[in-house]
Design a protein around this motif. Sequence first.
Motif, PDB file in Angstrom:
ATOM      1  N   PHE A  18     -12.694  24.762  11.111  1.00  0.00           N
ATOM      2  CA  PHE A  18     -13.085  24.564   9.710  1.00  0.00           C
ATOM      3  C   PHE A  18     -13.693  25.788   9.007  1.00  0.00           C
ATOM      4  O   PHE A  18     -13.996  25.716   7.821  1.00  0.00           O
TER       5      PHE A  18
ATOM      6  N   LEU B 184     -17.836  23.559   5.538  1.00  0.00           N
ATOM      7  CA  LEU B 184     -18.611  22.944   6.617  1.00  0.00           C
ATOM      8  C   LEU B 184     -19.844  23.776   6.899  1.00  0.00           C
ATOM      9  O   LEU B 184     -19.748  24.989   7.105  1.00  0.00           O
TER      10      LEU B 184
ATOM     11  N   MET C 135     -12.097  13.695  10.185  1.00  0.00           N
ATOM     12  CA  MET C 135     -11.620  15.044  10.496  1.00  0.00           C
ATOM     13  C   MET C 135     -12.437  15.663  11.625  1.00  0.00           C
ATOM     14  O   MET C 135     -11.906  16.321  12.522  1.00  0.00           O
TER      15      MET C 135
ATOM     16  N   ILE D 192     -15.108  17.805   4.372  1.00  0.00           N
ATOM     17  CA  ILE D 192     -14.753  17.632   5.780  1.00  0.00           C
ATOM     18  C   ILE D 192     -15.307  16.278   6.218  1.00  0.00           C
ATOM     19  O   ILE D 192     -16.510  16.092   6.352  1.00  0.00           O
TER      20      ILE D 192
END
Length: 349
Positions: A94, A99, A205, A201
Amino acid sequence: MKTEYVDLRDGKDVKEGLYKAAEIIKTGGLVAFPTETVYGLGANGLDENAVPKIYEAKGRPSDNPLILHISEFDEIENIVKEIPDVAFVLADEFWPGPLTMVFKKSDIVPYRTTGGLESVAVRMPSNKIARELIKTAGVPVAAPSANSSGRPSPTKADHVLSDLDGKIDMVIDGGTVDIGLESTIVDVTGEVPVILRPGFITEEMLSEAIGRVKTDDAVKNLSPDKDLKPKAPGMKYRHYAPQGKMTIYKGKPEKVVKIINEETAKSEGKKTAVLATDETKRYYKADIVISVGSREDSESIAHNLFDTLRSFDDMGAEIIFSEGFDESRLGFAIMNRLHKSAGYNIVNV
């Protein structure tokens, strides 16, 4: 203080503009800059004298921790005590992106940056202007959203200027942000990673990438604990709030439309507004009706949410009625922001 405005939307003079901004950060000043999520208000995150300026400019409570932004993964090594294996997996999946991970902090990170905590939140943004600014400054950049504390987060440079003009050194205009919601925050200091703030996110996920993950009870709680010691930005205080009194109506869209129109009719003498969707906008009878997008496209709703809330303020809305949305996947982050915007004033239809 005069706030310098630097427009980098056309791609010209980017190097010169970022050099000036980096010098401001290196010398203890404040620069607002675009990221892919929202605009951030940046200062040298390792400078104990610079960090308090962020809190002062925003009117932000000092126990609300800040996020340190880095431009490359190896920059994390000086600011955290250890990097758990799961963090490498999440970073590979990510980063750069929306994130934020929470680690045990190293001694060089001031408690003023962490809100007094022994942990530090770290993010690597994907926005090119943000990453180049951090790289040029040569320090981790502490950067909460570039707005007055409690107001809707800024997704355009104009939003920043509306709140902070004359309070900070510079605003970099990189255009409208891509996502529109702040980053997902995950605490990786324990055995099981914990979501402290939902975002683009999603939990699904994260689970696909690392297996088991859980969401902090404080994130799910619709009656927040006033004595909560926030582990991450946005956990304790009212956020994202428009100036008008806002109520969220949850239920089947046709019933929500009926109830909101009944409530609008009772609000004579007050300027009313509805946060609607493409599917329902034409059915409302309020003074102001704005669609945040289609119910079939949660990304459009996320992208438009804060701009819509600010538009209500610009138009003088006194009473705001909002539709509720499906709370699965990205919808959970959208409703997290709406709940806080309305001060948890919710009606189940």
